[in-house]
Design a protein around this motif. Structure first.
Motif, mmCIF file in Angstrom:
data_model
loop_
_atom_site.group_PDB
_atom_site.id
_atom_site.type_symbol
_atom_site.label_atom_id
_atom_site.label_comp_id
_atom_site.label_asym_id
_atom_site.label_seq_id
_atom_site.Cartn_x
_atom_site.Cartn_y
_atom_site.Cartn_z
ATOM 1 N N THR A 199 -92.718 37.299 -56.254
ATOM 2 C CA THR A 199 -93.068 37.061 -54.847
ATOM 3 C C THR A 199 -93.196 38.367 -54.087
ATOM 4 O O THR A 199 -94.172 38.590 -53.360
ATOM 5 C CB THR A 199 -92.006 36.176 -54.177
ATOM 6 O OG1 THR A 199 -91.943 34.919 -54.862
ATOM 7 C CG2 THR A 199 -92.347 35.939 -52.711
ATOM 8 N N TYR A 200 -92.211 39.256 -54.278
ATOM 9 C CA TYR A 200 -92.138 40.488 -53.486
ATOM 10 C C TYR A 200 -92.679 41.652 -54.318
ATOM 11 O O TYR A 200 -91.966 42.607 -54.629
ATOM 12 C CB TYR A 200 -90.696 40.727 -53.037
ATOM 13 C CG TYR A 200 -90.128 39.531 -52.313
ATOM 14 C CD1 TYR A 200 -90.405 39.308 -50.969
ATOM 15 C CD2 TYR A 200 -89.346 38.592 -52.989
ATOM 16 C CE1 TYR A 200 -89.929 38.186 -50.309
ATOM 17 C CE2 TYR A 200 -88.858 37.474 -52.334
ATOM 18 C CZ TYR A 200 -89.152 37.273 -50.997
ATOM 19 O OH TYR A 200 -88.681 36.166 -50.353
ATOM 20 N N ASP A 201 -93.948 41.540 -54.659
ATOM 21 C CA ASP A 201 -94.596 42.522 -55.534
ATOM 22 C C ASP A 201 -95.041 43.731 -54.722
ATOM 23 O O ASP A 201 -95.911 43.631 -53.853
ATOM 24 C CB ASP A 201 -95.795 41.870 -56.220
ATOM 25 C CG ASP A 201 -96.390 42.742 -57.316
ATOM 26 O OD1 ASP A 201 -96.030 43.926 -57.403
ATOM 27 O OD2 ASP A 201 -97.219 42.227 -58.100
ATOM 28 N N VAL A 202 -94.438 44.889 -55.010
ATOM 29 C CA VAL A 202 -94.815 46.121 -54.298
ATOM 30 C C VAL A 202 -95.566 47.090 -55.211
ATOM 31 O O VAL A 202 -95.758 48.253 -54.870
ATOM 32 C CB VAL A 202 -93.565 46.810 -53.697
ATOM 33 C CG1 VAL A 202 -92.954 45.947 -52.616
ATOM 34 C CG2 VAL A 202 -92.537 47.138 -54.779
ATOM 35 N N THR A 203 -95.996 46.588 -56.371
ATOM 36 C CA THR A 203 -96.679 47.462 -57.334
ATOM 37 C C THR A 203 -98.199 47.448 -57.166
ATOM 38 O O THR A 203 -98.885 48.332 -57.678
ATOM 39 C CB THR A 203 -96.342 47.053 -58.777
ATOM 40 O OG1 THR A 203 -96.844 45.731 -59.026
ATOM 41 C CG2 THR A 203 -94.840 47.058 -59.004
#
Length: 367
Positions: A199-203
């Protein structure tokens, strides 16, 4: 102000106050190797360095910085340098700050979200089996008044394990707070959350969106409260069924905003949470503001809206609006309590006695 004690693994540890930026002596190391810091202690050090706005000038803490934050970052500084061979400013660059709510007297806490690079994962974080770790994760760091922080925690860290936080343990922690406070020390609690990357993909790289899109309308949707969303070269009909949270009545299409649309997209298209959505429409092009109304943008029933996925964008200026879990209700996960920092400024012989007298009289002392 100087860091007098830290508290982690449910025990307090005295800090060396002779040289605050080189306070290496203490119960911070593994039992079988006094040169290796425990992962639990390093989490405390990390939060003290990152959830902190005390800056550095020529290698020294800015003398105008908040005294409490200065004391915390001084203590963290020596351990960061010794453990990673980099100073705190570089350490912060490696943990890029993505979002922050600074400390204020109403909240009595500060929270920030950072990138957590794979090569800086701690020992107990490398064991995470619930998901595959990419190049970086999103890390929530929080500090503040102990009772406020504990109210947002549902787990705690103990000897490398994350354990559900029950009432007995919560009481033990608060007893530790009272013990430190009775000696005239100002106590702050620290907590964290390593967010799951699905959900919290920072890539993902920030997408480049077109400056303008076709202003198309699907006439077959003229009688429906819906729009057509173009995502990955596919058209998806997204119904816009949104209720007013105060009245539980449906909000008319003409009164909807882009953030309502984004919430409906999240429900209809799997794997595209609101925080990752970049919305484009007609002459407005990409990255339409979520606070724009559909009416002012010219979005009609059946309008073609373009969607691209980007890195998760953290937002919110108060607890109710934050777009990550903060234990705001029984269904939402909380944070992990990692420990306490206790500062004194400077040691005054009469303070502990004065605090003890207040407490014996039933007066709550806030340091």
């Amino acid at each position: 102000m100087t860091c007098q004690h830290v508290y982690y693994d449910l025990k307090e540890c005295e800090c060396d106050t002779d040289n605050p930026m080189q306070a290496m002596k203490g119960d911070f190391y593994k039992a079988d190797d006094d040169r290796v810091r425990t992962a639990d202690f390093l989490k405390l050090v990390r939060c003290g360095a990152l959830c902190n706005n005390a800056s550095f000038i020529d290698g020294k803490v800015d003398p105008t910085a908040n005294a409490t934050e200065a004391a915390m970052v001084k203590f963290s500084s020596g351990h960061v340098l010794s453990e990673y061979r980099i100073d705190v400013p570089e350490y912060r660059k490696r943990h890029k700050k993505l979002h922050e709510i600074p400390f204020n007297s109403k909240n009595k806490w500060q929270v920030s979200v950072h990138e957590l690079p794979k090569d800086l994962l701690l020992e107990n974080e490398q064991k995470i089996e619930d998901f595959e770790v990419g190049d970086k994760l999103a890390l929530v760091q929080m500090k503040g008044a102990p009772e406020r922080i504990l109210a947002l925690c549902d787990r705690y860290l103990f000897e490398g394990e994350v354990i559900p936080l029950n009432d007995e343990t919560r009481e033990n922690i608060l007893n530790g707070v009272m013990s430190l406070g009775s000696r005239g020390e100002r106590v702050l609690a620290l907590a964290e959350s390593v967010l799951e990357p699905t959900t919290y993909d920072v890539t993902i790289a920030e997408p480049i969106m077109d400056p303008e899109y076709d202003d198309a309308v699907d006439a077959s949707c003229a009688a429906e409260d819906c729009v057509i969303v173009m995502y990955n070269n596919e058209r998806v009909k997204v119904p816009l069924s949104v209720k007013n949270p105060d009245t539980d009545e449906p909000i008319p299409f003409e009164e909807l905003f882009v953030h309502h649309l984004m919430g409906c997209i999240e429900k209809e298209i799997e794997g595209v949470p609101v925080g990752t959505q970049r919305v484009g429409f007609a002459a407005r092009g990409g990255n339409v503001d979520p606070m724009n109304s559909l009416q002012e943008l010219g979005i009609k029933r059946g309008s073609l809206v373009h969607l691209v996925k980007g890195p998760y964008k953290f937002s919110g200026t108060k607890k109710e609006d934050l777009n990550w879990p903060m234990m705001r209700n029984d269904d939402e996960a909380g944070l992990v309590f990692i420990g306490l920092y206790a500062m004194i400024d400077p040691p005054r012989p009469g303070v502990p006695e004065a605090v003890a007298r207040c407490q014996s009289a039933g007066i709550k002392v806030v340091m």
